[in-house]
Motif scaffolding. Structure first.
Motif, PDB file in Angstrom:
ATOM      1  N   LEU A 165      92.518 -15.035  52.303  1.00  0.00           N
ATOM      2  CA  LEU A 165      91.643 -14.486  52.621  1.00  0.00           C
ATOM      3  C   LEU A 165      91.710 -12.793  52.774  1.00  0.00           C
ATOM      4  CD1 LEU A 165      90.567 -16.518  55.745  1.00  0.00           C
ATOM      5  CD2 LEU A 165      89.607 -16.601  53.492  1.00  0.00           C
ATOM      6  N   ASP A 177      83.635 -11.152  47.752  1.00  0.00           N
ATOM      7  CA  ASP A 177      83.987 -12.401  46.983  1.00  0.00           C
ATOM      8  C   ASP A 177      85.043 -13.511  47.937  1.00  0.00           C
ATOM      9  OD1 ASP A 177      82.868 -11.611  44.702  1.00  0.00           O
ATOM     10  OD2 ASP A 177      84.473 -10.258  44.006  1.00  0.00           O
ATOM     11  N   GLY A 178      84.624 -13.474  49.135  1.00  0.00           N
ATOM     12  CA  GLY A 178      85.187 -14.434  49.972  1.00  0.00           C
ATOM     13  C   GLY A 178      86.679 -14.089  50.556  1.00  0.00           C
ATOM     14  N   ARG A 179      87.027 -12.738  50.310  1.00  0.00           N
ATOM     15  CA  ARG A 179      88.108 -12.234  50.919  1.00  0.00           C
ATOM     16  C   ARG A 179      87.874 -10.784  51.716  1.00  0.00           C
ATOM     17  NH1 ARG A 179      92.509 -14.183  47.595  1.00  0.00           N
ATOM     18  NH2 ARG A 179      93.896 -12.167  47.875  1.00  0.00           N
ATOM     19  N   PRO A 209      75.724 -16.303  53.067  1.00  0.00           N
ATOM     20  CA  PRO A 209      76.907 -15.580  53.056  1.00  0.00           C
ATOM     21  C   PRO A 209      77.371 -15.280  54.432  1.00  0.00           C
ATOM     22  CG  PRO A 209      75.304 -14.122  51.991  1.00  0.00           C
ATOM     23  CD  PRO A 209      74.747 -15.504  52.330  1.00  0.00           C
ATOM     24  N   LEU A 264      85.089 -18.117  57.724  1.00  0.00           N
ATOM     25  CA  LEU A 264      86.375 -17.365  57.201  1.00  0.00           C
ATOM     26  C   LEU A 264      86.999 -16.873  58.399  1.00  0.00           C
ATOM     27  CD1 LEU A 264      85.191 -16.162  53.758  1.00  0.00           C
ATOM     28  CD2 LEU A 264      86.485 -18.151  54.339  1.00  0.00           C
ATOM     29  N   ARG A 288      78.952 -18.397  55.834  1.00  0.00           N
ATOM     30  CA  ARG A 288      80.427 -18.754  55.177  1.00  0.00           C
ATOM     31  C   ARG A 288      81.407 -17.649  55.825  1.00  0.00           C
ATOM     32  NH1 ARG A 288      80.204 -16.286  49.770  1.00  0.00           N
ATOM     33  NH2 ARG A 288      80.957 -14.656  50.943  1.00  0.00           N
ATOM     34  N   ASN A 289      81.008 -16.322  55.945  1.00  0.00           N
ATOM     35  CA  ASN A 289      81.876 -15.474  56.362  1.00  0.00           C
ATOM     36  C   ASN A 289      82.353 -15.698  57.827  1.00  0.00           C
ATOM     37  OD1 ASN A 289      81.836 -14.148  53.915  1.00  0.00           O
ATOM     38  ND2 ASN A 289      80.327 -12.824  54.429  1.00  0.00           N
ATOM     39  N   PHE A 304      83.660  -8.632  53.948  1.00  0.00           N
ATOM     40  CA  PHE A 304      84.276  -9.756  53.050  1.00  0.00           C
ATOM     41  C   PHE A 304      83.669  -9.133  51.487  1.00  0.00           C
ATOM     42  CE2 PHE A 304      84.632 -11.999  56.714  1.00  0.00           C
ATOM     43  CZ  PHE A 304      85.715 -12.793  56.396  1.00  0.00           C
ATOM     44  N   GLU A 337      77.775  -9.348  54.390  1.00  0.00           N
ATOM     45  CA  GLU A 337      79.102  -9.638  54.059  1.00  0.00           C
ATOM     46  C   GLU A 337      80.215  -9.209  55.381  1.00  0.00           C
ATOM     47  OE1 GLU A 337      80.495 -11.335  51.702  1.00  0.00           O
ATOM     48  OE2 GLU A 337      78.713 -11.504  50.409  1.00  0.00           O
TER      49      GLU A 337
END
Length: 141
Positions: free
Chosen positions: A28, A112-114, A2, A9, A5-6, A110, A74
């Motif tokens: 996002l 859930d990816g937002r 994560p 983003l 990935r973050n 973040f 996150e």
């Protein structure tokens, strides 16, 4: 992973500032961001879209770079630099034609990816000074 990935983003969001492509904002930004998002942190996707649009109008050659980034779980912390030439209005101040470099640090969490939390820290008074704009309330009486 994560954290990685973050970080990606955050890079995508930075590109929204650089290109003016606002579609990534809805992807996002959480529909219900933390109401304590800190000073300078947009509270909704509409707020962030307005901020990006206003900055790109004030600085048509706006460019953000991410200078340093660290992530844990996150949460992503990053130091950014903004460059641009003040060719449009900025908070009712007319264009000065000055080229500037301005920096700040953001902390984004973040879920859930937002983005669910966003704290922004930069010295806006310093930006105004670089533009030759006197901050409100700083005039001697």
């Amino acid at each position: 992973m994560p954290a990685e990935r973050n970080k990606d983003l955050v890079r995508r969001m930075t590109e929204a500032f650089n290109t003016g492509d606002l579609t990534v904002v809805d992807e996002l930004l959480s529909a219900d961001p933390d109401p304590g998002g800190g000073p300078g942190a947009p509270k909704t996707s509409t707020d962030l879209k307005r901020k990006i649009t206003a900055l790109r109008k004030a600085f048509p050659d706006l460019r953000y770079t991410v200078d340093r980034m660290a992530a844990e779980g996150e949460t992503v912390a990053f130091r950014w630099t903004m460059t641009g030439t003040h060719l449009g209005p900025l908070l009712r101040h007319p264009p000065t034609g000055r080229a500037i470099e301005h920096a700040g640090t953001d902390l984004v969490t973040f879920g859930d990816g937002r983005i669910v939390e966003h704290y922004a820290a930069d010295n806006f008074g310093d930006l105004l000074a670089k533009l030759g704009i006197e901050p409100v309330g700083s005039r001697a009486g």
